[in-house]
Design a protein around this motif. Structure first.
Motif, PDB file in Angstrom:
ATOM      1  N   HIS A  58     -44.107  39.864  22.471  1.00 37.05           N
ATOM      2  CA  HIS A  58     -45.404  39.408  22.968  1.00 37.05           C
ATOM      3  C   HIS A  58     -45.348  37.920  23.328  1.00 37.05           C
ATOM      4  CE1 HIS A  58     -46.362  43.080  20.736  1.00 37.05           C
ATOM      5  NE2 HIS A  58     -47.379  43.201  21.568  1.00 37.05           N
ATOM      6  N   PRO A  59     -46.203  37.497  24.243  1.00 40.40           N
ATOM      7  CA  PRO A  59     -46.192  36.082  24.640  1.00 40.40           C
ATOM      8  C   PRO A  59     -46.604  35.164  23.482  1.00 40.40           C
ATOM      9  CG  PRO A  59     -47.894  37.304  25.829  1.00 40.40           C
ATOM     10  CD  PRO A  59     -47.160  38.281  24.995  1.00 40.40           C
ATOM     11  N   LEU A  60     -45.920  34.033  23.390  1.00 37.32           N
ATOM     12  CA  LEU A  60     -46.200  33.086  22.308  1.00 37.32           C
ATOM     13  C   LEU A  60     -47.562  32.424  22.437  1.00 37.32           C
ATOM     14  CD1 LEU A  60     -42.724  31.398  21.915  1.00 37.32           C
ATOM     15  CD2 LEU A  60     -43.869  32.879  20.280  1.00 37.32           C
ATOM     16  N   SER A  61     -48.105  32.402  23.632  1.00 36.90           N
ATOM     17  CA  SER A  61     -49.402  31.749  23.825  1.00 36.90           C
ATOM     18  C   SER A  61     -50.538  32.500  23.136  1.00 36.90           C
ATOM     19  CB  SER A  61     -49.703  31.623  25.314  1.00 36.90           C
ATOM     20  OG  SER A  61     -49.743  32.899  25.907  1.00 36.90           O
ATOM     21  N   THR A  62     -50.306  33.760  22.758  1.00 35.87           N
ATOM     22  CA  THR A  62     -51.358  34.550  22.112  1.00 35.87           C
ATOM     23  C   THR A  62     -51.305  34.472  20.589  1.00 35.87           C
ATOM     24  OG1 THR A  62     -49.967  36.528  22.123  1.00 35.87           O
ATOM     25  CG2 THR A  62     -51.439  36.189  24.022  1.00 35.87           C
ATOM     26  N   ILE A  63     -50.346  33.713  20.059  1.00 34.86           N
ATOM     27  CA  ILE A  63     -50.179  33.616  18.601  1.00 34.86           C
ATOM     28  C   ILE A  63     -50.600  32.235  18.129  1.00 34.86           C
ATOM     29  CG2 ILE A  63     -48.496  33.708  16.722  1.00 34.86           C
ATOM     30  CD1 ILE A  63     -46.971  35.733  18.487  1.00 34.86           C
ATOM     31  N   GLU A  64     -51.445  32.201  17.095  1.00 32.41           N
ATOM     32  CA  GLU A  64     -51.954  30.942  16.541  1.00 32.41           C
ATOM     33  C   GLU A  64     -51.746  30.921  15.030  1.00 32.41           C
ATOM     34  OE1 GLU A  64     -56.027  30.214  17.534  1.00 32.41           O
ATOM     35  OE2 GLU A  64     -55.806  31.163  19.481  1.00 32.41           O
ATOM     36  N   PHE A  65     -51.591  29.704  14.490  1.00 33.58           N
ATOM     37  CA  PHE A  65     -51.502  29.495  13.045  1.00 33.58           C
ATOM     38  C   PHE A  65     -52.821  28.900  12.585  1.00 33.58           C
ATOM     39  CE2 PHE A  65     -50.071  26.606   9.508  1.00 33.58           C
ATOM     40  CZ  PHE A  65     -49.871  27.616   8.587  1.00 33.58           C
ATOM     41  N   VAL A  66     -53.600  29.696  11.822  1.00 37.41           N
ATOM     42  CA  VAL A  66     -54.926  29.275  11.394  1.00 37.41           C
ATOM     43  C   VAL A  66     -55.087  29.555   9.895  1.00 37.41           C
ATOM     44  CG1 VAL A  66     -57.404  29.615  11.707  1.00 37.41           C
ATOM     45  CG2 VAL A  66     -55.878  29.825  13.667  1.00 37.41           C
ATOM     46  N   ASN A  67     -55.374  28.517   9.126  1.00 35.93           N
ATOM     47  CA  ASN A  67     -55.674  28.656   7.691  1.00 35.93           C
ATOM     48  C   ASN A  67     -54.670  29.506   6.920  1.00 35.93           C
ATOM     49  OD1 ASN A  67     -57.993  27.079   7.964  1.00 35.93           O
ATOM     50  ND2 ASN A  67     -59.250  28.870   8.425  1.00 35.93           N
ATOM     51  N   GLY A  68     -53.395  29.253   7.118  1.00 33.95           N
ATOM     52  CA  GLY A  68     -52.368  29.967   6.369  1.00 33.95           C
ATOM     53  C   GLY A  68     -52.098  31.374   6.853  1.00 33.95           C
ATOM     54  N   SER A  69     -52.523  31.697   8.071  1.00 37.32           N
ATOM     55  CA  SER A  69     -52.284  33.027   8.623  1.00 37.32           C
ATOM     56  C   SER A  69     -51.873  32.908  10.083  1.00 37.32           C
ATOM     57  CB  SER A  69     -53.544  33.886   8.537  1.00 37.32           C
ATOM     58  OG  SER A  69     -53.921  34.088   7.206  1.00 37.32           O
ATOM     59  N   LEU A  70     -51.063  33.857  10.525  1.00 38.46           N
ATOM     60  CA  LEU A  70     -50.745  33.956  11.938  1.00 38.46           C
ATOM     61  C   LEU A  70     -51.707  34.958  12.556  1.00 38.46           C
ATOM     62  CD1 LEU A  70     -46.852  34.040  12.202  1.00 38.46           C
ATOM     63  CD2 LEU A  70     -48.393  32.169  12.706  1.00 38.46           C
ATOM     64  N   ILE A  71     -52.374  34.538  13.621  1.00 35.67           N
ATOM     65  CA  ILE A  71     -53.385  35.348  14.294  1.00 35.67           C
ATOM     66  C   ILE A  71     -52.869  35.691  15.690  1.00 35.67           C
ATOM     67  CG2 ILE A  71     -55.793  35.451  15.040  1.00 35.67           C
ATOM     68  CD1 ILE A  71     -55.523  35.131  12.039  1.00 35.67           C
ATOM     69  N   TYR A  72     -53.039  36.942  16.078  1.00 34.82           N
ATOM     70  CA  TYR A  72     -52.656  37.401  17.405  1.00 34.82           C
ATOM     71  C   TYR A  72     -53.910  37.669  18.219  1.00 34.82           C
ATOM     72  CZ  TYR A  72     -50.883  40.510  21.036  1.00 34.82           C
ATOM     73  OH  TYR A  72     -50.592  41.083  22.236  1.00 34.82           O
ATOM     74  N   ASN A  73     -53.963  37.135  19.408  1.00 31.35           N
ATOM     75  CA  ASN A  73     -55.079  37.329  20.340  1.00 31.35           C
ATOM     76  C   ASN A  73     -56.412  36.852  19.772  1.00 31.35           C
ATOM     77  OD1 ASN A  73     -54.568  38.099  22.910  1.00 31.35           O
ATOM     78  ND2 ASN A  73     -54.913  40.269  22.588  1.00 31.35           N
ATOM     79  N   LYS A  74     -56.400  35.845  18.951  1.00 38.05           N
ATOM     80  CA  LYS A  74     -57.567  35.197  18.362  1.00 38.05           C
ATOM     81  C   LYS A  74     -58.413  36.106  17.475  1.00 38.05           C
ATOM     82  CE  LYS A  74     -57.954  31.669  21.845  1.00 38.05           C
ATOM     83  NZ  LYS A  74     -58.802  30.839  22.653  1.00 38.05           N
ATOM     84  N   GLU A  75     -57.955  37.317  17.197  1.00 38.98           N
ATOM     85  CA  GLU A  75     -58.773  38.203  16.373  1.00 38.98           C
ATOM     86  C   GLU A  75     -57.990  39.122  15.449  1.00 38.98           C
ATOM     87  OE1 GLU A  75     -59.665  41.795  19.477  1.00 38.98           O
ATOM     88  OE2 GLU A  75     -60.809  39.955  19.706  1.00 38.98           O
ATOM     89  N   HIS A  76     -56.706  39.321  15.693  1.00 36.00           N
ATOM     90  CA  HIS A  76     -55.916  40.258  14.892  1.00 36.00           C
ATOM     91  C   HIS A  76     -54.990  39.499  13.943  1.00 36.00           C
ATOM     92  CE1 HIS A  76     -57.297  43.506  17.432  1.00 36.00           C
ATOM     93  NE2 HIS A  76     -56.915  42.817  18.499  1.00 36.00           N
ATOM     94  N   LEU A  77     -55.034  39.865  12.665  1.00 33.94           N
ATOM     95  CA  LEU A  77     -54.178  39.236  11.669  1.00 33.94           C
ATOM     96  C   LEU A  77     -52.756  39.764  11.827  1.00 33.94           C
ATOM     97  CD1 LEU A  77     -53.941  37.424   9.143  1.00 33.94           C
ATOM     98  CD2 LEU A  77     -54.410  39.459   7.791  1.00 33.94           C
ATOM     99  N   LEU A  78     -51.822  38.858  12.040  1.00 33.99           N
ATOM    100  CA  LEU A  78     -50.421  39.232  12.211  1.00 33.99           C
ATOM    101  C   LEU A  78     -49.649  39.065  10.905  1.00 33.99           C
ATOM    102  CD1 LEU A  78     -48.152  40.081  14.112  1.00 33.99           C
ATOM    103  CD2 LEU A  78     -47.888  37.688  14.758  1.00 33.99           C
ATOM    104  N   LEU A  79     -49.865  37.939  10.206  1.00 34.75           N
ATOM    105  CA  LEU A  79     -49.154  37.668   8.954  1.00 34.75           C
ATOM    106  C   LEU A  79     -49.983  36.705   8.132  1.00 34.75           C
ATOM    107  CD1 LEU A  79     -46.434  38.163   7.468  1.00 34.75           C
ATOM    108  CD2 LEU A  79     -45.573  36.122   8.599  1.00 34.75           C
ATOM    109  N   LYS A  80     -50.130  36.999   6.825  1.00 32.58           N
ATOM    110  CA  LYS A  80     -50.899  36.110   5.969  1.00 32.58           C
ATOM    111  C   LYS A  80     -49.971  35.456   4.946  1.00 32.58           C
ATOM    112  CE  LYS A  80     -52.390  39.882   2.984  1.00 32.58           C
ATOM    113  NZ  LYS A  80     -53.519  40.543   2.365  1.00 32.58           N
ATOM    114  N   ASN A  81     -50.513  34.505   4.190  1.00 38.06           N
ATOM    115  CA  ASN A  81     -49.769  33.722   3.195  1.00 38.06           C
ATOM    116  C   ASN A  81     -48.635  32.916   3.814  1.00 38.06           C
ATOM    117  OD1 ASN A  81     -51.383  34.694   1.117  1.00 38.06           O
ATOM    118  ND2 ASN A  81     -50.022  36.418   0.723  1.00 38.06           N
ATOM    119  N   VAL A  82     -48.867  32.386   4.997  1.00 38.97           N
ATOM    120  CA  VAL A  82     -47.881  31.557   5.673  1.00 38.97           C
ATOM    121  C   VAL A  82     -48.074  30.121   5.205  1.00 38.97           C
ATOM    122  CG1 VAL A  82     -47.029  30.761   7.902  1.00 38.97           C
ATOM    123  CG2 VAL A  82     -47.905  33.092   7.663  1.00 38.97           C
TER     124      VAL A  82
END
Length: 112
Positions: A58-82
């Motif tokens: 998936h494109p990297l522009s759709t992945i964000e690091f927010v509050n210790g979690s990786l978010i995909y497409n600004k709404e889907h949790l990808l990975l927590k406890n980061v």
């Protein structure tokens, strides 16, 4: 006299059995604790590998690091406890440094 010897043997037998049982329980507890920690580490490594495969597809522009979690497409949790997530690019190569669970498990990925 014979009954007292049988009683003493019984007391010694119970004492020896108690010591053996305590050591066996201690060993079982240590094995269980180590196994739990190992399973937790392997689970986190598996989550990191799955995340790496997802990021490669998936494109990297759709992945964000927010509050210790990786978010995909600004709404889907990808990975927590980061614990940390650093993204840097050089030409067509992207380097990602990621750590989970208070920097217990860290990996460095290089993606084309």
């Amino acid at each position: 006299m014979k009954k007292s010897m049988v009683l003493i043997e019984l007391i010694f037998t119970i004492a020896i059995f108690s010591v053996i049982a305590l050591y066996s329980m201690n060993i079982a507890l240590n094995i269980s604790t180590r196994n739990h920690a190992l399973v937790n580490d392997l689970d986190n490594i598996l989550k990191l590998e799955a995340t790496k495969l997802f990021i490669q597809k998936h494109p990297l522009s759709t992945i964000e690091f927010v509050n210790g979690s990786l978010i995909y497409n600004k709404e889907h949790l990808l990975l927590k406890n980061v614990a940390s997530f650093k993204l840097s690019s050089k030409g067509n190569l992207v380097s990602i440094d990621i750590c989970l669970d208070n920097n217990a498990i860290c990996q460095n990925w290089i993606i084309k």
